[in-house]
Design a protein around this motif. Sequence first.
Motif, PDB file in Angstrom:
ATOM      1  N   MET A  28       0.829  -1.234   0.193  1.00 19.76           N
ATOM      2  CA  MET A  28      -0.008   0.077   0.110  1.00 19.76           C
ATOM      3  C   MET A  28       0.874   1.074   0.081  1.00 19.76           C
ATOM      4  SD  MET A  28      -2.616   1.501   2.684  1.00 19.76           S
ATOM      5  CE  MET A  28      -1.400   1.852   4.037  1.00 19.76           C
ATOM      6  N   PHE A  29       1.934   1.229   0.634  1.00 23.33           N
ATOM      7  CA  PHE A  29       2.838   2.508   0.933  1.00 23.33           C
ATOM      8  C   PHE A  29       3.515   2.897  -0.539  1.00 23.33           C
ATOM      9  CE2 PHE A  29       6.759   4.499   1.199  1.00 23.33           C
ATOM     10  CZ  PHE A  29       6.388   5.647   2.061  1.00 23.33           C
ATOM     11  N   ILE A  30       4.032   1.548  -1.306  1.00 25.81           N
ATOM     12  CA  ILE A  30       4.676   2.086  -2.356  1.00 25.81           C
ATOM     13  C   ILE A  30       3.645   2.665  -3.545  1.00 25.81           C
ATOM     14  CG2 ILE A  30       6.820   0.840  -1.912  1.00 25.81           C
ATOM     15  CD1 ILE A  30       5.473  -1.480  -3.523  1.00 25.81           C
ATOM     16  N   HIS A  31       2.457   2.113  -3.382  1.00 23.54           N
ATOM     17  CA  HIS A  31       1.467   2.510  -4.347  1.00 23.54           C
ATOM     18  C   HIS A  31       1.104   3.897  -4.153  1.00 23.54           C
ATOM     19  CE1 HIS A  31       1.009  -0.831  -6.766  1.00 23.54           C
ATOM     20  NE2 HIS A  31       1.123  -1.516  -5.731  1.00 23.54           N
ATOM     21  N   LEU A  32       0.900   4.384  -3.021  1.00 20.60           N
ATOM     22  CA  LEU A  32       0.353   5.501  -2.464  1.00 20.60           C
ATOM     23  C   LEU A  32       1.601   6.614  -2.758  1.00 20.60           C
ATOM     24  CD1 LEU A  32      -1.397   4.974   0.915  1.00 20.60           C
ATOM     25  CD2 LEU A  32      -2.263   5.901  -1.352  1.00 20.60           C
ATOM     26  N   ALA A  33       2.871   6.212  -2.430  1.00 24.37           N
ATOM     27  CA  ALA A  33       4.059   7.110  -2.384  1.00 24.37           C
ATOM     28  C   ALA A  33       4.353   7.275  -3.861  1.00 24.37           C
ATOM     29  CB  ALA A  33       5.148   6.695  -1.846  1.00 24.37           C
ATOM     30  N   GLU A  38       4.698  10.964  -8.411  1.00 26.46           N
ATOM     31  CA  GLU A  38       4.428  11.036  -9.894  1.00 26.46           C
ATOM     32  C   GLU A  38       3.570  12.512 -10.116  1.00 26.46           C
ATOM     33  OE1 GLU A  38       3.063   7.412 -11.648  1.00 26.46           O
ATOM     34  OE2 GLU A  38       4.977   6.587 -11.645  1.00 26.46           O
ATOM     35  N   GLU A  39       2.648  12.528  -9.421  1.00 27.24           N
ATOM     36  CA  GLU A  39       1.542  13.888  -9.471  1.00 27.24           C
ATOM     37  C   GLU A  39       2.385  14.874  -9.136  1.00 27.24           C
ATOM     38  OE1 GLU A  39      -2.120  15.462 -10.209  1.00 27.24           O
ATOM     39  OE2 GLU A  39      -1.500  13.500 -10.761  1.00 27.24           O
ATOM     40  N   PHE A  40       2.831  14.802  -8.053  1.00 25.89           N
ATOM     41  CA  PHE A  40       3.423  16.313  -7.388  1.00 25.89           C
ATOM     42  C   PHE A  40       5.092  16.475  -7.658  1.00 25.89           C
ATOM     43  CE2 PHE A  40      -0.616  15.303  -5.510  1.00 25.89           C
ATOM     44  CZ  PHE A  40      -1.354  16.536  -5.945  1.00 25.89           C
ATOM     45  N   GLY A  41       5.716  15.416  -8.074  1.00 26.17           N
ATOM     46  CA  GLY A  41       7.207  15.702  -8.058  1.00 26.17           C
ATOM     47  C   GLY A  41       7.815  15.753  -6.680  1.00 26.17           C
ATOM     48  N   GLU A  42       8.824  16.767  -6.795  1.00 28.19           N
ATOM     49  CA  GLU A  42       9.536  16.919  -5.623  1.00 28.19           C
ATOM     50  C   GLU A  42       8.944  17.420  -4.283  1.00 28.19           C
ATOM     51  OE1 GLU A  42      12.930  19.464  -6.010  1.00 28.19           O
ATOM     52  OE2 GLU A  42      13.872  18.357  -7.579  1.00 28.19           O
ATOM     53  N   LYS A  43       7.777  18.241  -4.621  1.00 28.89           N
ATOM     54  CA  LYS A  43       6.959  18.445  -3.624  1.00 28.89           C
ATOM     55  C   LYS A  43       6.079  17.317  -3.032  1.00 28.89           C
ATOM     56  CE  LYS A  43       6.204  23.210  -4.676  1.00 28.89           C
ATOM     57  NZ  LYS A  43       5.020  24.661  -4.679  1.00 28.89           N
TER      58      LYS A  43
END
Length: 171
Positions: A28-33, A38-43
Amino acid sequence: MENNNKIESNRIADDLEPVSMYQIFARMFIHLAKEIVEEFGEKGEAAVKRGVWNFGVERGKDIARRAHVRGQKNDSDNYLISYDMDRSDEFESIDTYGDGYVEQYFTRCVFASEFQKAGMEKYGWLYCEMIDPAIAYGYNPNLECIHEKHFFTDNVCTFCFKMKDCKGSKS
């Protein structure tokens, strides 16, 4: 009408291998992360790290509470014995206690294994680099976490949890 075909809903079939909560959490963690980064980059990466840090601090505070309930100080001697997570056979470590510190040498970690099986070490790092220092800090702001070796690069993981005024630690 009587139903004679009752099935216990909380049992898995005997011919299936159970999946542990540790494996499910890691997946679950890796999918959320991954989605956040991917959506927000460095932020997004920074947000995931902050989330892991805050989660770790919360856990550390609860571990300190657990030590207190046992009538113990929240020092390095009581850190692991008051820990909130059982060590299943999905983890394998040797713990060595010294004066003001405890060292751990892990040769098996279900989290690292799941991150690696999925080819998602990039996201696993976000968890692995933050969680133990955060838990130690929440437990006691004077308990440092030195994390020198990592499964992703060294095939083992090492930690030294030492009190800041400790001079006897090997690390």
